[in-house]
Design an enzyme around this catalytic site. Structure first.
Site, PDB file in Angstrom:
ATOM      1  CB  ALA A 101      59.840  23.272 -39.191  1.00 55.39           C
ATOM      2  CB  THR A 143      54.864  27.053 -40.739  1.00 58.91           C
ATOM      3  OG1 THR A 143      55.767  27.922 -41.412  1.00 58.91           O
ATOM      4  CG2 THR A 143      55.599  26.328 -39.627  1.00 58.91           C
ATOM      5  CG  PHE A 165      57.316  18.288 -34.570  1.00 57.92           C
ATOM      6  CD1 PHE A 165      56.439  18.545 -35.604  1.00 57.92           C
ATOM      7  CD2 PHE A 165      57.541  16.969 -34.204  1.00 57.92           C
ATOM      8  CE1 PHE A 165      55.789  17.513 -36.265  1.00 57.92           C
ATOM      9  CE2 PHE A 165      56.888  15.931 -34.854  1.00 57.92           C
ATOM     10  CZ  PHE A 165      56.016  16.203 -35.890  1.00 57.92           C
ATOM     11  CB  ILE A 178      58.873  13.910 -41.569  1.00 55.94           C
ATOM     12  CG1 ILE A 178      57.909  14.714 -40.668  1.00 55.94           C
ATOM     13  CG2 ILE A 178      60.239  13.787 -40.895  1.00 55.94           C
ATOM     14  CD1 ILE A 178      57.561  14.007 -39.355  1.00 55.94           C
ATOM     15  CG  ASP A 179      56.502  18.369 -45.067  1.00 47.23           C
ATOM     16  OD1 ASP A 179      57.064  18.131 -46.155  1.00 47.23           O
ATOM     17  OD2 ASP A 179      56.716  19.406 -44.413  1.00 47.23           O
ATOM     18  CG  HIS A 234      65.381  15.144 -39.439  1.00 50.56           C
ATOM     19  ND1 HIS A 234      65.140  16.411 -38.985  1.00 50.56           N
ATOM     20  CD2 HIS A 234      66.698  14.914 -39.196  1.00 50.56           C
ATOM     21  CE1 HIS A 234      66.264  16.938 -38.492  1.00 50.56           C
ATOM     22  NE2 HIS A 234      67.227  16.050 -38.619  1.00 50.56           N
ATOM     23  CB  CYS A 258      58.413  -4.559 -39.585  1.00 52.34           C
ATOM     24  SG  CYS A 258      58.832  -5.811 -38.352  1.00 52.34           S
ATOM     25  CB  SER A 288      66.007  28.211 -36.409  1.00 54.14           C
ATOM     26  OG  SER A 288      65.486  26.970 -36.021  1.00 54.14           O
ATOM     27  CG  ASN A 331      64.592  30.839 -40.472  1.00 52.85           C
ATOM     28  OD1 ASN A 331      63.716  30.020 -40.729  1.00 52.85           O
ATOM     29  ND2 ASN A 331      65.029  31.046 -39.246  1.00 52.85           N
TER      30      ASN A 331
HETATM   31 ZN   LIG Z   1      58.032  -7.687 -39.520  1.00 55.61          ZN
END
Ligand SMILES: [Zn+2]
Length: 254
Positions: free
Chosen positions: A26, A30, A37, A107-108, A125, A133, A200, A224
């Protein structure tokens, strides 16, 4: 050593390496405006993570509504974020032919936006940029689903089978993707330098990847802002802004 000397040492290590594994968290994003998060003032200060456990999301319509509300609140920032100097420095490492792979906790999609090859990016992640779906597996572009939410849909469902839709991120209580983890550990065993950026190293099993690299003989750089449990095992530790430090460290190969 002062920061300047540490950066020069890091630059030398990058120059000497041929198979670099980048492990990002993360703290890398930033500086692109994406909130961490888990940090104070972050998403999990505002929302209770137990509301968003995978089991609740799949079993309770109200939990799904709360999940989409929280998730959509951050989508705009995620969608519009731009890669920062550290992301671009990783692209420089790839252009120099030294990048084995990027294993990211983020996830960005910022490694993609920076121009790194998709096949070199392992999102352990998951990604916020697509939705699937859970029943039939049909994949949707995230923005398409977000449009429905902006138009008033509270909980979107699959067009094909009416199944539950969920962004392709790994939620609390959801299993890590086995194939991606195996690939990440394989690269960790092959790299000659592992660079940890903005993590971290407290979220497992992800954090065991750089530690595996060290066990397999790789050198380790950690950049870090705060100390990590793996600092004692690293050849170089820089507690500094990731973009400032890494941007300088790739200058000799750029
Ligand atoms: Zn479906």
């Amino acid at each position: 050593m002062n920061v300047e000397e540490l950066i020069l040492k890091g630059a030398q290590m990058i120059k000497e390496s041929q198979k670099i594994l980048v492990f990002s968290g993360a703290g890398l994003s930033t500086e692109s405006g994406i909130p961490d998060f888990r940090s104070p003032g972050g998403i999990w200060d505002k929302y209770d993570p137990s509301e968003f456990y995978f089991q609740r999301i799949i079993s309770d319509e109200k939990a799904r509504e709360a999940y989409w509300k929280m998730s959509s609140e951050y989508w705009g920032v995620m969608r519009d974020a731009r890669p920062n100097k550290a992301h671009l420095a990783i692209k420089t490492i790839e252009d120099a032919g030294k990048l084995l792979a990027i294993v990211t906790q983020n996830i960005d999609h910022l490694h993609h936006k920076a121009g790194n090859s998709p096949e070199k990016i392992i999102e352990i992640h998951g990604t916020a940029f697509s939705v699937s779906c859970l029943n039939c597996g049909k994949r949707y572009d995230r923005e398409e689903i977000e449009k429905r939410i902006r138009d008033g849909v509270k909980v979107p469902y699959c067009d094909v089978c009416s199944g539950i839709l969920k962004p392709d991120t790994i939620s609390f209580g959801q299993a890590m993707p086995q194939d991606k983890m195996e690939l990440a550990f394989k690269y960790a065993s092959e790299c000659d330098l592992c660079i940890v950026l903005g993590s971290s190293l407290v979220v497992y099993p992800a954090a065991s990847i750089p530690s595996h690299a060290v066990q397999c003989g790789s050198r380790l750089i950690i950049i870090n802002r705060t100390s990590t449990p793996l600092d004692p095992d690293a050849d170089l530790v820089i507690h500094e802004s990731v973009s400032k430090a890494l941007d300088r460290m790739v200058e000799p190969i750029g």
